[in-house]
Write a protein that holds these residues in place. Structure first.
Motif, short mmCIF file in Angstrom:
data_model
loop_
_atom_site.label_atom_id
_atom_site.label_comp_id
_atom_site.label_asym_id
_atom_site.label_seq_id
_atom_site.Cartn_x
_atom_site.Cartn_y
_atom_site.Cartn_z
N GLU A 232 0.52 -1.01 -0.43
CA GLU A 232 0.17 -0.44 -0.44
C GLU A 232 1.24 1.21 0.29
OE1 GLU A 232 -3.43 0.36 0.02
OE2 GLU A 232 -3.47 -1.98 -0.20
N LYS A 233 0.55 2.82 -0.09
CA LYS A 233 1.07 3.67 -1.27
C LYS A 233 0.90 4.04 0.95
CE LYS A 233 0.93 4.42 -5.71
NZ LYS A 233 -0.42 5.75 -6.60
N GLU A 234 -0.18 4.20 1.29
CA GLU A 234 -0.18 4.05 2.35
C GLU A 234 1.31 4.31 3.50
OE1 GLU A 234 -2.48 3.40 1.10
OE2 GLU A 234 -4.17 4.70 0.86
N VAL A 235 2.11 3.48 3.32
CA VAL A 235 3.07 2.59 4.03
C VAL A 235 4.44 3.60 3.89
CG1 VAL A 235 4.19 0.67 4.47
CG2 VAL A 235 2.23 0.18 4.29
N GLU A 236 4.06 4.06 2.05
CA GLU A 236 4.99 5.37 2.56
C GLU A 236 5.08 6.19 2.83
OE1 GLU A 236 5.98 4.32 -1.71
OE2 GLU A 236 5.46 2.21 -2.17
N GLU A 237 3.46 6.49 2.60
CA GLU A 237 3.58 7.90 3.09
C GLU A 237 3.63 7.54 4.60
OE1 GLU A 237 -0.49 8.23 1.71
OE2 GLU A 237 0.17 8.82 -0.37
N ALA B 169 6.99 8.76 5.33
CA ALA B 169 7.72 10.42 4.67
C ALA B 169 7.40 11.03 6.30
CB ALA B 169 6.91 10.16 3.55
N GLY B 170 6.09 10.70 6.61
CA GLY B 170 5.13 11.70 7.58
C GLY B 170 6.45 11.47 8.96
N LEU B 171 7.57 10.38 9.15
CA LEU B 171 8.04 10.00 10.31
C LEU B 171 9.34 10.76 9.92
CD1 LEU B 171 6.62 6.38 11.10
CD2 LEU B 171 5.77 8.84 12.52
N GLY B 172 9.90 11.54 8.45
CA GLY B 172 10.85 12.28 8.47
C GLY B 172 11.72 10.65 7.77
N TRP C 190 15.34 7.43 -0.21
CA TRP C 190 16.39 6.40 0.86
C TRP C 190 15.80 5.34 1.92
CZ3 TRP C 190 19.06 3.18 -3.09
CH2 TRP C 190 19.63 2.36 -2.13
N GLN C 191 15.51 5.60 2.77
CA GLN C 191 14.88 4.87 3.92
C GLN C 191 14.77 4.29 3.36
OE1 GLN C 191 15.44 8.17 6.98
NE2 GLN C 191 17.62 7.20 7.74
N THR C 192 13.10 5.01 3.18
CA THR C 192 11.86 4.32 2.79
C THR C 192 11.99 2.82 1.71
OG1 THR C 192 11.12 6.23 3.10
CG2 THR C 192 9.05 4.10 1.85
#
Length: 278
Positions: free
Chosen positions: A167-172, A175-178, A182-184
């Motif tokens: 799910e894209k929400e996992v990546e979002e 990103a929301g957690l900073g 590359w880390q994602t």
């Protein structure tokens, strides 16, 4: 449980397992046993002479080296292809998605002729590369090009459904957690798709190492330079050296089996690690 067994669309375990073992024996075990039995008709000295001649060893190096390199290249670009097809919408997406399967449907001889025509010195791409001193057709680079071509769909089609389930929400959320991109990718995406990538790598390698039709036309088949091991087997068969051909085939089979066993073991280890981490 009894009702599930009664209305199961498949036969019982004993009958299904029996069919499975018989089919596996006919398709896989008996032919491979015949190869081994024919090889054993050679003495050790004759066997070693057949499988360790400089020309045969050079073909091993080219076949396995190019297959591993082609599978590695396909892992990188197959992931990019799958990512684009899953994550983006663009005009002609259906056409691009269909073209990925073209190496599956295209006869291997046609693929080899097409690649040789394109990358030869008089071809549209070969003409552009010749002034740069780059030759692809009739060299080991041509072998690599052909193996990349026929192996790409295996990686794309293996990784694509796994990416679609992510799910894209996992990546979002990452990103929301900073987390950086590359880390994602390293911490979230890669662990999720790594088993599928390894599966695609193994399938692409297995297809490439035994490929014949698409390679011989672009390889040039220069002894000690661009001869692949399947060609050496065919050459021995044409010389009626059946035992020598099966000896080379046996070595190729053993090496391929060991490499695939290592890859599958690594895949299982990564799946268990991912499951524990989840």
């Amino acid at each position: 449980m009894a009702s599930l067994r009664r209305f199961s669309p498949l036969p019982g375990f004993g009958l299904a397992m029996g069919y499975t073992l018989v089919y596996l024996a006919i398709i896989v075990v008996i032919p491979l046993t015949a190869v081994g039995a024919k090889t054993f008709t050679l003495g050790w000295d004759a066997f070693w002479a057949a499988v360790s001649s400089p020309r045969v060893v050079a073909s091993y190096q080219l076949s396995f080296g190019a297959s591993l390199l082609a599978a590695g290249i396909n892992v990188v670009f197959g992931l990019i292809f799958a990512w684009v097809l899953v994550r983006y919408r663009f005009p002609g997406k259906g056409l691009v998605d269909s073209l990925v399967d073209l190496p599956f449907a295209l006869p291997t001889a046609v693929a080899g002729i097409a690649l040789a025509t394109i990358y030869s010195q008089n071809g549209p791409v070969g003409k552009l590369l010749e002034p740069l001193g780059v030759e692809i057709a009739y060299t080991p680079k041509g072998v690599l090009q052909a193996l990349v071509f026929i192996g790409l769909p295996f990686v794309v089609r293996t990784v694509q459904p796994v990416l679609a389930d992510l799910e894209k929400e996992v990546e979002e959320a990452a990103a929301g957690l900073g987390a950086s991109r590359w880390q994602t990718f390293c911490k979230i995406i890669l662990p999720h798709i790594a088993p599928a990538l390894l599966t695609g790598f193994a399938m692409a390698f297995a297809r490439a190492v035994g490929e014949y039709g698409s390679v011989i036309f672009i390889a040039g088949n220069v002894p000690m330079v661009s001869e692949i091991t399947p060609l050496m087997i065919i050459t021995k068969l044409e010389q009626y050296d059946y035992a020598g051909a099966t000896a080379v085939a046996s070595v190729m089979l053993i090496i391929s089996f060991v490499l695939l066993l290592i890859i599958n073991g690594l895949q299982g280890w990564m799946q268990n690690r991912y499951a524990k981490g989840a």
